[in-house]
Design a protein around this motif. Sequence first.
Motif, PDB file in Angstrom:
ATOM      1  N   ALA A  27       0.830  -1.205   0.000  1.00 21.79           N
ATOM      2  CA  ALA A  27       0.000   0.000   0.000  1.00 21.79           C
ATOM      3  C   ALA A  27       0.865   1.256   0.000  1.00 21.79           C
ATOM      4  N   MET A  28       1.938   1.246   0.791  1.00 21.43           N
ATOM      5  CA  MET A  28       2.829   2.405   0.841  1.00 21.43           C
ATOM      6  C   MET A  28       3.402   2.705  -0.539  1.00 21.43           C
ATOM      7  N   ARG A  29       3.827   1.668  -1.238  1.00 21.02           N
ATOM      8  CA  ARG A  29       4.425   1.877  -2.559  1.00 21.02           C
ATOM      9  C   ARG A  29       3.392   2.377  -3.558  1.00 21.02           C
ATOM     10  N   LEU A  30       2.166   1.919  -3.456  1.00 23.77           N
ATOM     11  CA  LEU A  30       1.109   2.411  -4.338  1.00 23.77           C
ATOM     12  C   LEU A  30       0.857   3.898  -4.091  1.00 23.77           C
ATOM     13  N   PHE A  31       0.709   4.274  -2.823  1.00 20.91           N
ATOM     14  CA  PHE A  31       0.472   5.682  -2.486  1.00 20.91           C
ATOM     15  C   PHE A  31       1.678   6.541  -2.848  1.00 20.91           C
ATOM     16  N   TRP A  32       2.853   6.013  -2.630  1.00 19.48           N
ATOM     17  CA  TRP A  32       4.097   6.724  -2.940  1.00 19.48           C
ATOM     18  C   TRP A  32       4.170   7.033  -4.436  1.00 19.48           C
ATOM     19  N   LYS A  33       3.801   6.062  -5.251  1.00 20.40           N
ATOM     20  CA  LYS A  33       3.900   6.212  -6.698  1.00 20.40           C
ATOM     21  C   LYS A  33       2.768   7.036  -7.291  1.00 20.40           C
ATOM     22  N   HIS A  34       1.543   6.816  -6.793  1.00 20.61           N
ATOM     23  CA  HIS A  34       0.373   7.403  -7.449  1.00 20.61           C
ATOM     24  C   HIS A  34      -0.327   8.494  -6.624  1.00 20.61           C
ATOM     25  N   GLY A  35       0.051   8.652  -5.359  1.00 21.34           N
ATOM     26  CA  GLY A  35      -0.645   9.610  -4.513  1.00 21.34           C
ATOM     27  C   GLY A  35      -1.922   9.026  -3.933  1.00 21.34           C
ATOM     28  N   TYR A  36      -2.452   9.688  -2.922  1.00 21.31           N
ATOM     29  CA  TYR A  36      -3.652   9.191  -2.249  1.00 21.31           C
ATOM     30  C   TYR A  36      -4.822   9.076  -3.219  1.00 21.31           C
ATOM     31  N   GLU A  37      -5.066  10.135  -3.956  1.00 23.25           N
ATOM     32  CA  GLU A  37      -6.233  10.156  -4.833  1.00 23.25           C
ATOM     33  C   GLU A  37      -6.015   9.350  -6.106  1.00 23.25           C
ATOM     34  N   GLY A  38      -4.772   8.991  -6.386  1.00 31.40           N
ATOM     35  CA  GLY A  38      -4.483   8.189  -7.570  1.00 31.40           C
ATOM     36  C   GLY A  38      -4.630   6.699  -7.351  1.00 31.40           C
ATOM     37  N   VAL A  39      -4.967   6.303  -6.127  1.00 33.24           N
ATOM     38  CA  VAL A  39      -5.138   4.889  -5.798  1.00 33.24           C
ATOM     39  C   VAL A  39      -6.561   4.670  -5.316  1.00 33.24           C
ATOM     40  N   SER A  40      -7.325   3.896  -6.036  1.00 31.40           N
ATOM     41  CA  SER A  40      -8.704   3.640  -5.639  1.00 31.40           C
ATOM     42  C   SER A  40      -8.765   2.517  -4.610  1.00 31.40           C
ATOM     43  N   PHE A  41      -9.886   2.433  -3.934  1.00 32.03           N
ATOM     44  CA  PHE A  41     -10.084   1.365  -2.962  1.00 32.03           C
ATOM     45  C   PHE A  41     -10.005   0.009  -3.662  1.00 32.03           C
ATOM     46  N   GLN A  42     -10.561  -0.060  -4.867  1.00 32.03           N
ATOM     47  CA  GLN A  42     -10.543  -1.312  -5.622  1.00 32.03           C
ATOM     48  C   GLN A  42      -9.108  -1.708  -6.006  1.00 32.03           C
ATOM     49  N   GLN A  43      -8.291  -0.725  -6.339  1.00 32.31           N
ATOM     50  CA  GLN A  43      -6.892  -1.016  -6.650  1.00 32.31           C
ATOM     51  C   GLN A  43      -6.156  -1.539  -5.426  1.00 32.31           C
ATOM     52  N   LEU A  44      -6.464  -0.970  -4.266  1.00 26.60           N
ATOM     53  CA  LEU A  44      -5.832  -1.436  -3.030  1.00 26.60           C
ATOM     54  C   LEU A  44      -6.171  -2.889  -2.750  1.00 26.60           C
ATOM     55  N   THR A  45      -7.452  -3.231  -2.809  1.00 25.18           N
ATOM     56  CA  THR A  45      -7.834  -4.614  -2.506  1.00 25.18           C
ATOM     57  C   THR A  45      -7.243  -5.580  -3.525  1.00 25.18           C
ATOM     58  N   ALA A  46      -7.170  -5.155  -4.806  1.00 19.88           N
ATOM     59  CA  ALA A  46      -6.597  -6.026  -5.832  1.00 19.88           C
ATOM     60  C   ALA A  46      -5.104  -6.230  -5.602  1.00 19.88           C
ATOM     61  N   ALA A  47      -4.384  -5.152  -5.311  1.00 19.65           N
ATOM     62  CA  ALA A  47      -2.933  -5.249  -5.112  1.00 19.65           C
ATOM     63  C   ALA A  47      -2.588  -6.009  -3.842  1.00 19.65           C
ATOM     64  N   LEU A  48      -3.410  -5.843  -2.798  1.00 22.46           N
ATOM     65  CA  LEU A  48      -3.150  -6.530  -1.536  1.00 22.46           C
ATOM     66  C   LEU A  48      -3.656  -7.964  -1.556  1.00 22.46           C
ATOM     67  N   GLY A  49      -4.484  -8.286  -2.543  1.00 23.29           N
ATOM     68  CA  GLY A  49      -4.998  -9.640  -2.655  1.00 23.29           C
ATOM     69  C   GLY A  49      -6.003 -10.005  -1.592  1.00 23.29           C
ATOM     70  N   ILE A  50      -6.761  -9.018  -1.121  1.00 20.07           N
ATOM     71  CA  ILE A  50      -7.763  -9.258  -0.090  1.00 20.07           C
ATOM     72  C   ILE A  50      -9.068  -8.580  -0.481  1.00 20.07           C
ATOM     73  N   GLY A  51     -10.139  -8.975   0.148  1.00 16.05           N
ATOM     74  CA  GLY A  51     -11.418  -8.335  -0.076  1.00 16.05           C
ATOM     75  C   GLY A  51     -11.582  -7.127   0.828  1.00 16.05           C
ATOM     76  N   ALA A  52     -12.615  -6.352   0.558  1.00 18.01           N
ATOM     77  CA  ALA A  52     -12.874  -5.149   1.342  1.00 18.01           C
ATOM     78  C   ALA A  52     -13.033  -5.443   2.836  1.00 18.01           C
ATOM     79  N   PRO A  53     -13.770  -6.488   3.234  1.00 17.62           N
ATOM     80  CA  PRO A  53     -13.892  -6.764   4.672  1.00 17.62           C
ATOM     81  C   PRO A  53     -12.547  -6.999   5.350  1.00 17.62           C
ATOM     82  N   SER A  54     -11.638  -7.692   4.634  1.00 18.41           N
ATOM     83  CA  SER A  54     -10.315  -7.957   5.204  1.00 18.41           C
ATOM     84  C   SER A  54      -9.510  -6.673   5.344  1.00 18.41           C
ATOM     85  N   LEU A  55      -9.622  -5.778   4.352  1.00 23.78           N
ATOM     86  CA  LEU A  55      -8.895  -4.512   4.425  1.00 23.78           C
ATOM     87  C   LEU A  55      -9.399  -3.677   5.594  1.00 23.78           C
ATOM     88  N   TYR A  56     -10.719  -3.622   5.748  1.00 23.24           N
ATOM     89  CA  TYR A  56     -11.284  -2.880   6.875  1.00 23.24           C
ATOM     90  C   TYR A  56     -10.849  -3.483   8.204  1.00 23.24           C
TER      91      TYR A  56
END
Length: 205
Positions: A27-56
């Motif tokens: 997640a840090m590398r995604l935010f570092w590269k694309h910025g907060y607004e450049g990373v969607s929630f869906q991109q986070l769950t896909a990159a982390l390999g988890i569903g929304a409930p797990s991320l929460y």
Amino acid sequence: MIVMEVAPKRPSGRPRSFDREAALETAMRLFWKHGYEGVSFQQLTAALGIGAPSLYAAFGNKDALYREALDRYADMRGASDLSFMEDARSPREAVRLLLDGTARGLVDPAGEVGCMLNTGMVASHPDHEDLARDLAQRRAQFRALLTDTLQRWVSREHATRLSSYVTAIMQGMAIQARDGFCQEQLQAVVDEALKAVPDVSAPSN
């Protein structure tokens, strides 16, 4: 650009194999590269390999994850530790150590280009004002730390002005790195910037 694939449905809650530290690093590398607004929630769950409930369950919401990512970045980059400057014989030598390290770090192939603290959320949607203030406060804390460090060689007033100048150079270098400057070009900026820093010995006590 991140290509997302449709992942199979996962059961709610965190899987047993979930590695929180690895997920935070991603997640840090995604935010570092694309910025907060450049990373969607869906991109986070896909990159982390988890569903929304797990991320929460692991991090709370996206804002909380971003703040943790900022903490991880600051720790990795030593944003709260300037002790490496303390053995310098003059403010110019101390600032050179800082700016040389900055030039290397901004284009270090082991990381992402630029600086998460200096370029993150300089402009943002009004809904994210709290996060933007958080970043501004982190930058202010670094300026204050640099001011305290520079007082080994110059007065408080001079150290405050010098800290503002040096951090402005660092922020500019971060943007130039994003624009494609290589380390050699960034080093040329450092060499010019140092001409404005006094080359005097620390006052004796």
